[in-house]
Design an enzyme around this catalytic site. Structure first.
Site, mmCIF file in Angstrom:
data_model
loop_
_atom_site.group_PDB
_atom_site.id
_atom_site.type_symbol
_atom_site.label_atom_id
_atom_site.label_comp_id
_atom_site.label_asym_id
_atom_site.label_seq_id
_atom_site.Cartn_x
_atom_site.Cartn_y
_atom_site.Cartn_z
ATOM 1 N N HIS A 222 0.794 -1.227 0.000
ATOM 2 C CA HIS A 222 0.000 0.000 0.000
ATOM 3 C C HIS A 222 0.829 1.282 0.000
ATOM 4 O O HIS A 222 0.368 2.321 0.458
ATOM 5 C CB HIS A 222 -0.991 0.011 1.178
ATOM 6 C CG HIS A 222 -1.908 -1.185 1.167
ATOM 7 N ND1 HIS A 222 -2.617 -1.608 2.269
ATOM 8 C CD2 HIS A 222 -2.230 -2.050 0.170
ATOM 9 C CE1 HIS A 222 -3.322 -2.688 1.957
ATOM 10 N NE2 HIS A 222 -3.113 -2.970 0.670
ATOM 11 N N TYR A 224 3.460 2.086 1.688
ATOM 12 C CA TYR A 224 4.144 2.476 2.918
ATOM 13 C C TYR A 224 5.635 2.134 2.785
ATOM 14 O O TYR A 224 6.060 1.578 1.774
ATOM 15 C CB TYR A 224 3.477 1.813 4.125
ATOM 16 C CG TYR A 224 2.048 2.281 4.314
ATOM 17 C CD1 TYR A 224 1.772 3.601 4.641
ATOM 18 C CD2 TYR A 224 0.975 1.422 4.126
ATOM 19 C CE1 TYR A 224 0.462 4.049 4.803
ATOM 20 C CE2 TYR A 224 -0.338 1.855 4.284
ATOM 21 C CZ TYR A 224 -0.593 3.171 4.618
ATOM 22 O OH TYR A 224 -1.872 3.620 4.760
#
Ligand code: FMN
Ligand code: SF4
Length: 491
Positions: A222, A224
């Site tokens: 995602h 990150y």
């Protein structure tokens, strides 16, 4: 009125639409077969010989409620959510993203694991286990894994990126394509910072074990920090460039965990296997459009540099092989960057407000999830793989879940938004092989709306499912709407 993409009256409609779109959505019809497949237990063996037993084939995906306190402790709504998940019948609960350092939190209410929050995390875990034990009599075959994270580019206080990105450095979020780019570049995480961070992940793992979790997940999805790092082809130094370097962080952490925490603690990874390219809200209509990007596009994991709309799993599959050798025994497959291309990870009928309408039919997104998971499971038939992408299918998700397991396209079926709306899906599926269509998630994105709502005294609204969990989130939704209304309208 938004388009309602989900329009199937029955499985035959779904099947024929999948055929029309040219995608594979396998479905099991027979109720008895669905029940028996979904009830299958899953066994996992550690490198050191320990065996874990997961009592059925349902997992609850990690989902942040953004409802902790400013010190990273879980709050009352957190406890409520995990009580509902525990009682829901899934035998694997993947606890939400929990930061390992304060500067790595995505929002001020994200959980953060440290000695000061250990007691409250322990209570949270016990709340979940107690709820499960109360309903099902035992927790022997019930596993709880905690997701460990650093939010990197999406940290709320100070963004730290794993590599320079020609698009996300300027446009980290979905907004209109004609809005100006951000002016200051986010800071690049240095090799020294990453080396130090490895130890923070190891310490957090040791603490998670002490608290009583069965395992941890090193979050690599995602957009990150660790997800960006595994795709950081253009980064220089020890952690960038060739895949061996990009894999260094996670493999180092896995090795240190085995040495310092032991072989009998379950090690998992949630891996984003296709990042894709960033999107914007089209200025002519509100349909999603890709932002301009350079080619070859060397900025996404699992993304073909010459055709970045194409998922290319050769690197992810190689990397997963290394993870297995390093002792990783549980792999949760995800896609996309929710801030930049949410249609990839969470196929939806209605976008979050201010975001784009889906640029593809959501069933194509579901099929991409299923295909990614199937390719990985096929490469590693004995790895416990958790598949994603089921919620958009509403009450038909159990048919697809059973079929994917039956065809060895996944080991476990992970449920995300579906259980925010209807937490007892696993139990109902195992009892009746039939879900109540009136209670299923309709992918309306209000949970994302709340997640992105920041204007209260703590700088973050809690999230859940306002339409189908009014008792929990009806009032919170009204408060968030009032807070987000432009000042002129409030007068
Ligand atoms: C409110 C919300 C919070 C989420 N938080 C996390 C998280 O903490 N960690 C994570 O890996 N994914 C998170 N996700 C993504 C979900 O785990 C899941 O991948 C996604 O919703 C797609 O699955 P679904 O179609 O079953 O909803 C979140 C999703 C939502 C809607
Ligand atoms: S708010 Fe509820 S119905 Fe809407 S996407 Fe989230 S879980 Fe589904």
């Amino acid at each position: 009125m938004p388009i309602q993409y989900f329009h199937y009256k029955g499985l035959a409609d779904l099947r024929s639409h999948a055929a029309e779109l040219g995608v594979d959505i396998p479905l099991v019809e027979d109720s008895e077969e669905i029940r028996s497949i979904l009830a299958r237990p899953v066994e996992i063996k550690s490198l050191g010989g320990k065996t874990w037993r997961i009592g059925n084939s349902f997992a609850i995906h990690p989902m942040e409620g953004c409802d902790g306190d400013l010190d990273g402790n879980p709050g009352e709504l957190t406890a409520r959510r995990y009580r509902r998940f525990g009682a829901g019948g899934a035998k694997l609960i993947w606890f939400e993203a929990c930061a390992v350092v304060p500067e790595g939190r995505a929002n001020p209410r994200q959980l953060w694991i440290h000695p000061g929050s250990a007691n409250r995390l322990r209570e949270l875990l016990e709340t979940c286990r107690d709820a499960h034990r109360k309903e099902f009599g035992t927790c022997e075959d019930f596993l709880a894994v905690l997701q460990l994270t650093h939010s990197g580019r999406y940290s709320f206080e100070k963004q730290k990126v794993a590599s320079r990105h020609p698009v996300l450095d300027l446009y980290p979020l979905v907004n209109r394509e004609d809005l100006p780019p951000r002016e200051t570049l986010p800071e690049l995480a240095s090799d020294e910072y990453l080396a130090e961070l490895e130890d923070r992940f190891v310490q957090a793992t040791a603490l998670a074990r002490e608290i009583g979790f069965d395992g941890v997940d090193l979050k690599m999805t995602h957009g990150y920090l660790l997800s960006e790092l595994i795709g950081a082809r253009t980064r220089e130094g020890a952690y960038g460039g060739p895949l061996e370097n990009r894999a260094r962080f996670t493999l180092n952490v896995a090795e240190k965990v085995r040495r310092q925490v032991g072989d009998d603690f379950l090690l998992g990874v949630r891996l984003g296997v296709y990042d894709g390219v960033p999107y914007a809200v089209g200025s002519e209509n509100s349909i999603g459009v890709p932002r301009d990007f350079p080619t070859p596009y060397n900025y996404g994991f699992g993304t073909d540099p010459n055709d970045p709309y194409r998922m290319d799993l050769s690197e992810p599959i190689k990397f997963i092989g290394w993870l297995r050798q390093a002792g990783v025994r549980l792999l949760n497959v995800s896609l996309g960057i929710p801030y930049a291309n949410p249609h990839l990870g969470r196929p939806f009928d209605k976008p979050n407000e201010g975001y784009y309408e889906t640029p593809e039919h959501p069933l194509l997104g579901v099929a991409r999830h299923f295909s990614a998971t199937a390719q990985i499971q096929n490469a590693y038939p004995d790895l416990a793989v958790v598949g994603t992408g089921y919620s958009w299918l509403r009450h038909f998700l159990i048919h697809a879940a059973a079929a994917n397991i039956k065809q060895h396209r996944t080991t476990l079926v992970g449920l995300g938004r579906a259980v925010l709306a209807y937490p007892e899906i696993p139990r109902v599926a195992l009892d009746k092989a039939e879900l109540d269509p009136l209670r299923t998630c309709k992918t309306l994105s209000y949970c994302t709306y709340l997640m992105r709502s920041k204007k209260n005294e703590l700088g973050q609204f809690p999230t859940g499912c306002p339409p189908f969990d009014k008792e929990g989130y009806g009032k919170i939704m009204k408060q968030a709407r009032a807070a987000n209304r432009p000042a002129a309208e409030k007068k």
